[in-house]
Design a protein around this motif. Structure first.
Motif: not given
Length: 527
Positions: A146-148, A87-89, A91-99
């Motif tokens: 995604a946190t909620v 279900a969390l897939e 949300y793209g931010v969870l797979s993006q690097s800090p760079d």
């Protein structure tokens, strides 16, 4: 749809209902809850050590036993949570690097400068409501959503509660400059992997993360008189000028002692704060990207220091800071301070001494193993004492997540849940004081706050709460609603209020209003 909108006709007897119920709620919240039943051990556990029960959860926990549930939850990797991961897939931010996120942040900064350069006319700018949510702003909304969603869906409920506890204990502010690009990684790499490990590993991971170094300014802290090496110039050019250092910064050192470890009552002095700050000089960022930790030897104070009677010899560099944090993590005052914070979350706003003592003893036996400390707290007599049941008030986050779980709601991809929490007064990762969001009842209870919660409850029950999909077909009369939404029991006052307010409504509207009133009731606001 606006979660604060009510469909009752203006001037009808229902139009003033939220105000009257908010006042009633304030009065009832001040009274001890009556009618407790022995069955509610499972309800109590799921309200404190989880984000509230889903349909069927109370019966499952009561059947297997609370001790078995605690043991299973404290081994989260053994629990199958693949459905939540899928279900969390979205949300793209969870797979993006800090760079990658830093590039989005820099693009946003550049766009802001260009808009400012255009002047104040705003002729070419869309209205705020028409502006598409893109770039770093969308990434941060996805992080909050995604946190909620994870809290609502996860089978690893106690683990998610502990992630929230440590996120508040080691609070960082999403709104501070580059932290818009770093908080997602902070949660993913510093908090989550260490939430059920050893406290000293969690302390080190949080202290060395760029989000913390930026938030509490340690990235800028350098020894008095230190100068960075002169950057080389290109061939045929003079060397670039040195970057001016900013001197010692005490912000992280102070919060490390006061909040993260030993606590304000540990007897340290301002000289100790300065010594800690000196030890941590040079703990900074890689200047090439500013998304990774780097120790700058040139910025470090090499002289000897003393912190709370402990000597730190000269010349140990980065290892000096590591030794400091490991020592603080297992200091007796830290054991008591952090155990008290855990007891405040799980047991009572004013943590009882017996609970704190149980946490300290487990800390000493296990060398700060978080699962052992939490198990000792949850199995302490104080956790199960009648006076501590239903004695705490849910924060807005706890209210939204527990309401969604009670109804079996499913989060969607609309990114509306962060806005819902902002409306209720708890926007995620946006609390600027280093204390993190407060735990105490008085921070969340007021007539206006209960009014907003009631509006959201009615919107959720009517299927108009953006961000959540709800199916109420399994709920029929008031008894079935009470059993699912208020498994710990419905007071006579709440039952009378719901019966009166829904007496002359058509069946479908009555069911919707019954669910909304149950979610908005004083009982549901309690943990």
């Amino acid at each position: 749809a606006n979660p604060g909108h009510l469909t009752t006709p203006r001037g009808s007897r229902h139009s003033t209902m939220p105000n009257r119920l908010a006042v009633l709620g304030l009065l009832l919240l001040a009274l001890p809850l009556a009618g407790q039943t022995g069955r509610d051990s499972a309800v109590h556990l799921l309200n404190r050590a989880a984000w509230g029960p889903r349909p069927g959860d109370v019966e499952r926990v009561a059947s297997t036993g609370v001790a078995a549930w605690i043991d299973a939850q404290l081994a989260p990797r053994r629990l199958d949570d693949r459905a939540t991961d899928r279900a969390l897939e979205r949300y793209g931010v969870l797979s993006q690097s800090p760079d990658e996120l830093l590039v989005l942040f820099q693009d946003n900064q550049r766009a802001n400068r260009e808009r400012q350069a255009m002047g104040d006319s705003g002729m070419m700018m869309p209205a705020p409501g028409d502006r598409p949510v893109t770039g770093i702003r969308r990434a941060n909304l996805e992080l909050q959503q995604a946190t909620v969603a994870r809290a609502i869906l996860s089978e690893r409920q106690l683990y998610e509660v502990l992630v929230d506890v440590w996120t508040n204990h080691f609070n960082v502010f999403l709104g501070k400059g580059p932290n818009r690009a770093l908080v997602a990684d902070y949660i993913a790499t510093a908090i989550r992997p260490n939430a059920v490990g050893r406290f000293e590993d969690l302390l080190l991971a949080a202290g060395r993360h760029p989000a913390m170094l930026i938030y509490l300014d340690n990235a800028q802290s350098v020894a008095e008189g230190a100068e960075p090496p002169r950057p080389p110039g290109r061939r045929g050019q003079r060397p670039l000028p040195r970057q001016m250092p900013s001197g010692i910064n005490e912000n992280y050192a102070r919060e490390l002692l006061e909040l993260h470890t030993v606590g304000v009552d540990a007897g340290y002095t301002q000289d100790d704060v300065v010594a800690v700050a000196r030890i941590l000089t040079g703990w900074s960022l890689d200047p090439r990207g500013r998304t990774r930790f780097q120790f700058h030897a040139w910025a470090h104070d090499r002289d000897a220091k003393v912190v709370m009677g402990r000597a730190f010899p000269e010349g140990r560099g980065e290892d000096e800071g590591v030794a400091l944090l490991r020592w603080l993590a297992n200091h007796p005052s830290t054991m008591r301070h952090v155990s008290a914070r855990l007891c405040a979350r799980f047991v009572a706003d004013d943590p009882p001494d017996g609970c704190v003592d149980a946490g300290v003893r487990a800390w000493e036996r296990s060398n700060g193993q978080i699962t052992d400390v939490v198990r000792a707290i949850l199995m302490s007599p104080e956790f199960w004492a009648p006076e501590h049941r239903a004695s705490k008030i849910k924060s807005p986050f706890e209210f939204v997540v527990s309401a969604a779980r009670a109804l079996g709601a499913v989060p969607d991809t609309s990114l509306a849940l962060p806005q819902m929490l902002q409306r209720l007064g708890q926007p995620l990762y946006l609390y600027s004081p280093p204390t993190g969001y407060p735990e105490r009842m008085e921070s969340w209870v007021s007539s206006s706050a209960l009014f907003d919660r009631f509006n959201l409850a009615v919107a959720l029950a009517s299927g108009r709460a953006p961000g959540l999909t709800v199916n109420l077909t399994s709920l029929g009369n008031l008894e079935s609603i009470a059993q699912q939404v208020l498994p710990g029991g419905m007071s006579a006052a709440t039952r009378a209020a719901i019966t009166q307010e829904t007496a002359d409504l058509p069946p479908a509207q009555a069911r919707m209003m019954m669910v909304g009133l149950a979610l908005g009731s004083p009982e549901f606001q309690r943990q």
